[in-house]
Design an enzyme around this catalytic site. Structure first.
Site, PDB file in Angstrom:
ATOM      1  CE  LYS C  79      -3.870   1.966   2.700  1.00 51.15           C
ATOM      2  NZ  LYS C  79      -4.634   1.830   3.957  1.00 51.15           N
ATOM      3  CB  SER C 154      -7.924   3.621   3.090  1.00 53.95           C
ATOM      4  OG  SER C 154      -7.087   2.973   4.024  1.00 53.95           O
ATOM      5  CB  SER C 178      -8.159   0.790   5.990  1.00 54.91           C
ATOM      6  OG  SER C 178      -8.875   1.994   5.987  1.00 54.91           O
TER       7      SER C 178
END
Lengths: 475, 101, 487
Positions: C79, C154, C178
């Site tokens: 990420k 996210s 997330s």
């Protein structure tokens, strides 16, 4: 009408640690810009602070030295404000749970003793330094993250003289504790002043003015000498003091209002989630307490009783811990505290002053000075010779006994040799001899001088005098 | 006792708070955010219904104390690496618009 | 293409060990998959093929030399919020444009020590603020199961990459769900470790007291494998805890005999999509069949969790994001003085959701409001932690839905922040309480949208939730289904 000043100080002390407070960068704020930095002290994304335990210890040590209570539960908080020299745009500080609470420092001004109360001591990180170019400013983050201890006093100070005395006393304590180098030029000690004046008889304090960031004690003194009358003048002329932050301009000798950084200060303190609370076990605090050095006031009293020094002399000696240590080592090694104190207070301090140096950098050791004192006491050399030798020992170091040997400086105390010199002097100077015998006592000193000359300064002057008196009769 | 909610949701002045956070807002953004944030705050104020008398606040998810680092110097970034991401640099320093004190 | 890009990590490691493929083959297959599909999915924001190939070849050489590290030469997706040395780390934001990280996050460094290769960076909601990945300034990510829908957020890019066969496994971060929520939306496994289990050093902070790094994988064994490599105390993160890390693979068994599982009544509520509820209920029955015993429990402060979360998280975020000021790194918009420069830089650099949360967080900390909002939220957080402490006194793990609904349509909730926030109801509690949580595929809703089962466990008892997740997963086939991206 008379006006009464009220003064409180906030002193920022850079702690003497090897590394910064929250990262492993060297705690050396000088150097080429941005060379002592890492992702942590540059506030890089993803980095986390990590508390240097030594910064905690030094802060607690300071608290113990000035009689603070060590907070059983202490924590760090974020203080939010934007400024280019602050890498994260929040400063990690301590808000409502500082490491130390209470305490006091004793000062003496014009013979009057007084204790200045301490409100709290907390630990925080220093910010970077900015430098101004023409239309822009440059920022160096070498200092960012240096461990900074903030000491806040009660508003107990009433005159500029007391403020200065407090700072000197505090500095002495910090030096004694080895907590900070307290080097003012390098900004190790910086001071904010809060002051107000109120008409005599009014119990409520006047409006507070903050004077920011002074790094000399003289600056604090002069700023107050200027600011307090300024405030009085405003009040006298019917004006009102507006709460504001001012800055001391050393060159102009005035305080000036600072242009406010933002229209509202709202630091939005909240507990620092990245750092854990500090809950020091009492055993740890006691362990640290056991390592406390003897503080200057106590040491002064001890020097008076233990070595029989006059109070004034003891005061001079303890002013600098290194000097006091040097004195005590010399006194013990020589067995003659009085002589040790004389040598340290006159010759040692004079040479240090002349050479603009500190004891730790000088070649002179307490062992060699003690040796010198013993040589005088044993009458191996006389005092003028010792003074000469001292200069050399101070400059180059060495063993005084060896020096006396290699330079042939030993006093002539051999009666045979002295008798020969005396007989010569008597024979060569019939005039002064006659004068002496006629009762003119000073003539004897002339003859002593002649013998000293013959011995090239090595004769023991007292022996020479006795010898002449015996030979010339009368006393 | 300030540990209670004020009734007046419109006490949120989006522009003022944005300035504290050093965030310029366009008129359009301010107009959109004001009701949105008031709505969120209205929802958040439901926390006021709970009795939290005597409850200790949680600042850390897991209680740990006294986490210290040894006072050791460790290598950081060399100067070039430290300046590599700088938007503007001069004489080894990070350049910003003139700071006014 | 040899089809390596759809393997699990443990299958890949076995093949590498047996010499049936090389790391270079793996990287080439993954790159081919990315080239073929990422135009549709948009999972990645940055891929470094050359560097990954070079490191894969190094790994292949090391393996020939007898190197047997478990992750040797295995490519991972990361990420965009985690710092990897010499890679960008834009956090889905314009404000970090041009930033190149000079250091490895601790989790990255530990995976690197095990031999892992970092192939690329995945899209995300800007600074991890969001539940759809729509708040990214770097592009749109689509759900591989339905390209008209969001992947969740996210960590949407990481979930989409794993689901689309563009990554074997990925790292995400979880502040309020997330990792778990996008895993649920994309049909993969997502693990949020207990707070303090994995070092946060190098994770660009959103909310420091809630953030954790977690693996997003094709199955539970892979999640255990990545957690094993990352977990444990890190001297650079004071909040990482000195609790021994067990051998997680040892807890993976095919039954749930002796396990006591809790069903919280506050998590089975009106408003949950009936198909989601049906899938979760079916998973509960499956676990019962595997030998688990069920108890009904209560987590009474759950209705206050969203409010608490949005106060605590935004307050911390308002400070954490203050460092993005255009002075030391990232983008800058010039101004007349520093204040002007900050205002303009941050106005241009941050997106709307980030601005909203910064304003909210600044407000709840500001003078006069701190006690009423922030301090009170911290106290309610204590109550929520207490709920779980009590509950775990009577059970080993808790089963709940991950999200009340399957994946949203793109744009469905844009500019209705409160409605968006309410979708986090089942996930934020684990972050507030500091406990661990796992999302595993448990079915499909509507026209083939994945649904996840959430398994919550006590702090530092990841072995409990891995055991439940593994036994359940191995007795079902949900995790084996793949989206059809060929059409």
């Amino acid at each position: 009408m008379k006006y009464l000043p009220t003064i409180g100080l906030e002193i920022h002390v850079q702690l003497k640690t090897r590394s910064k407070i929250f990262c492993g960068c060297p705690n050396e704020p000088g150097g080429e810009p941005n060379t002592h930095v890492c992702p942590v002290c540059l506030g890089y994304p993803g980095t986390l602070p990590n508390v240097n335990g030594e910064a905690i210890r030094l802060t607690v040590l300071t608290g113990l030295m000035i009689g603070c209570r060590i907070n059983p539960y202490s924590k760090f908080d974020r203080k939010n404000y934007f400024y280019p020299d602050m890498p994260k745009n929040y400063q990690i500080s301590q808000y409502d749970k500082p490491l130390c609470l209470g305490g006091s420092v004793e000062i003496e001004v014009e013979g009057r003793k007084k204790a200045v109360g301490i409100t709290r001591i907390h630990l925080e990180e220093d910010v970077g330094k900015s430098m101004h170019f023409g239309s822009s400013s440059g920022v160096d983050f070498n200092r960012a993250g240096a461990p900074l201890m903030e000491i806040v006093t009660e508003p107990d100070i009433e005159t500029p003289e007391e403020a200065q005395a407090f700072l000197l006393a505090l500095r002495q304590i910090l030096l004694y504790g080895g907590v900070s180098d307290c080097n003012l030029e390098q900004g190790n000690l910086r001071c904010d002043v809060n002051c107000s004046v109120r008409p005599e008889g009014q119990s409520e304090l006047g409006t507070k003015i903050e004077i920011k960031n002074m790094n000399t004690f003289k600056g604090v003194f002069h700023a107050l000498k200027h600011e307090l009358p300024r405030q009085e003048e405003v009040l006298r002329s019917g004006g009102a003091i507006r709460q504001e932050t001012r800055r001391w301009d050393d060159e102009k000798g005035v305080t000036e209002a600072m242009r406010s950084k933002e229209y509202a200060h709202d630091y939005r303190y909240f507990p620092e989630p990245d750092l854990m609370p500090v809950v020091l076990p009492p055993e740890t605090v006691e362990q640290w307490r056991a390592t406390l050095p003897e503080l200057p006031a106590k040491r002064r009293d001890r020097l008076v009783t233990e070595y029989g020094l006059p109070d004034y002399d003891a005061g001079v000696l303890v002013a600098d811990k290194a000097v006091a240590d040097f004195f005590e080592e010399t006194a013990r090694a020589s067995g003659n505290p009085k002589a040790a104190s004389n040598w340290v207070m006159t010759d040692v301090l004079r040479c240090l002053g002349e050479k603009q140096t500190e004891l730790k950098d000088a070649k002179l050791t307490s062992v060699s000075l003690a040796g010198l004192i013993r040589l005088v006491d044993q009458k191996v050399i006389n005092v003028p010779t010792a003074r000469e030798l001292f200069s050399e020992l101070f400059e180059k170091g060495g063993d005084p006994t060896e020096l006396v040997k290699t330079k042939g400086l030993a006093q002539v105390s051999d009666t045979g040799a002295l008798e020969a010199y005396a007989d010569e002097a008597i024979a060569e100077n019939p005039g002064p001899v006659a004068d002496y015998r006629a009762g003119k006592k000073p003539a004897l000193q002339f003859l002593v001088g002649q013998i000293m000359k013959k011995s090239r300064g090595k004769a023991n002057p007292r022996m020479v005098q006795e010898l002449l008196q015996r030979k010339l009769g009368g006393a | 006792m300030t540990d209670t909610f004020r009734d007046d949701a419109s006490r949120l002045d989006v522009r003022y708070v944005a300035h504290l956070a050093r965030l310029h807002l366009s008129d359009e953004e301010a107009a959109v955010f004001q009701p949105q944030l008031e709505q969120v705050l209205g929802y958040v104020r439901e926390l006021g219904a709970l009795d939290v008398e005597g409850v200790e606040p949680t600042a850390h998810a897991f209680p740990v104390q006294n986490v210290f680092r040894d006072d050791e110097v460790r290598p950081g970034l060399d100067h070039e690496a430290a300046m590599k991401n700088a938007p503007q640099e001069r004489q080894g320093q990070f350049i910003v618009p003139k700071i006014i004190e | 293409m040899a089809g390596l890009s759809n393997l699990t990590l443990h299958e890949t490691a076995d093949r590498l060990a047996r010499g049936e493929c090389t790391s270079e083959d793996l990287v080439r297959d993954l790159v081919a998959a990315i080239e073929q599909r990422d135009g549709k999915v948009g999972a990645y924001v940055w891929v470094n093929v050359e560097d990954a190939l070079a490191r894969a070849r190094e790994a292949d050489a090391a393996r020939l030399g007898g190197d047997r590290r478990p992750l040797l030469g295995i490519p991972l997706a990361v990420k965009d919020v985690l710092n990897v040395k010499d890679q960008p780390c834009a956090c889905g934001s314009r404000i970090l444009k041009g930033y190149v990280s000079p250091y490895d996050a601790t989790a990255i460094a530990r995976l690197r020590e095990q031999g892992a290769v970092f192939l690329g960076r995945t899209n995300m909601d800007e600074f991890a603020m969001g539940s759809t990945t729509e708040n990214s300034a770097l592009g749109v990510t689509r759900n591989p199961w339905d390209l008209a829908r969001v992947p969740g957020g996210s960590s949407g890019g990481s979930a989409a990459a794993v689901a689309a066969g563009e990554a074997l496994a990925a790292l995400g971060t979880d502040t309020g769900g997330s990792v778990r929520q996008p895993a649920s939306f994309c049909g993969c496994v997502g693990l949020k470790p207990s707070y303090g289990r994995v070092s946060r050093f190098g994770l660009t902070a959103y909310a420091s007291s809630l953030d954790q790094i977690g693996p997003m994988t094709r199955d539970v064994r892979d999640a255990a494998m990545l957690l094993q490599a990352m977990a444990g105390r890190d001297p650079r993160d004071s909040s990482s805890v000195e609790i021994p890390v067990p051998d997680y693979s040892a807890s993976l068994r095919n039954d749930l005999n002796g396990m006591k599982l809790g069903l919280p009544r506050e998590y089975f509520i009106a408003g949950t999509d009936p198909e989601v509820e049906r899938a979760v209920r079916a998973a509960v029955e499956q676990c019962r069949a595997l030998g688990a015993e069920f108890v009904e429990i209560s987590l009474p402060h759950t209705p206050y969790a969203i409010a608490t979360y949005y106060v605590v998280a935004t307050a911390e975020a308002s400070a954490n994001l203050a460092r993005f000021d255009g002075v030391r790194y990232g983008a800058r918009v010039e101004g007349e003085d520093p204040i002007d420069m900050y205002g303009k830089t941050r106005a241009a650099g941050f997106g709307r959701e980030v601005k909203r949360r910064i304003i909210l967080g600044t407000y709840v900390l500001s003078s006069g409001y701190y006690d009423a909002y922030y301090l009170r939220a911290q106290k309610v957080r204590t109550l929520i932690r207490g709920d779980f402490e009590k509950a775990f006194a009577g059970c080993d793990a808790i089963l709940t839905p991950v999200v009340p609904t399957p994946a949203y349509r793109i744009g469905e909730k844009a500019d209705d922040p409160l409605q968006m926030y309410l979708g986090d109801i089942f996930t934020v509690t684990a972050n507030l309480a500091g406990i661990c949580g796992l999302s595993v595929p448990c079915g499909f809703a509507g026209a083939g949208l994945p649904v996840g089962l959430q398994i919550l466990g006590p702090a530092f008892k990841e072995e409990n939730i891995l055991r439940v997740g593994y036994a359940y997963e191995q007795s079902t086939e949900w995790h084996l289904r793949k989206p059809n991206l060929e059409s």
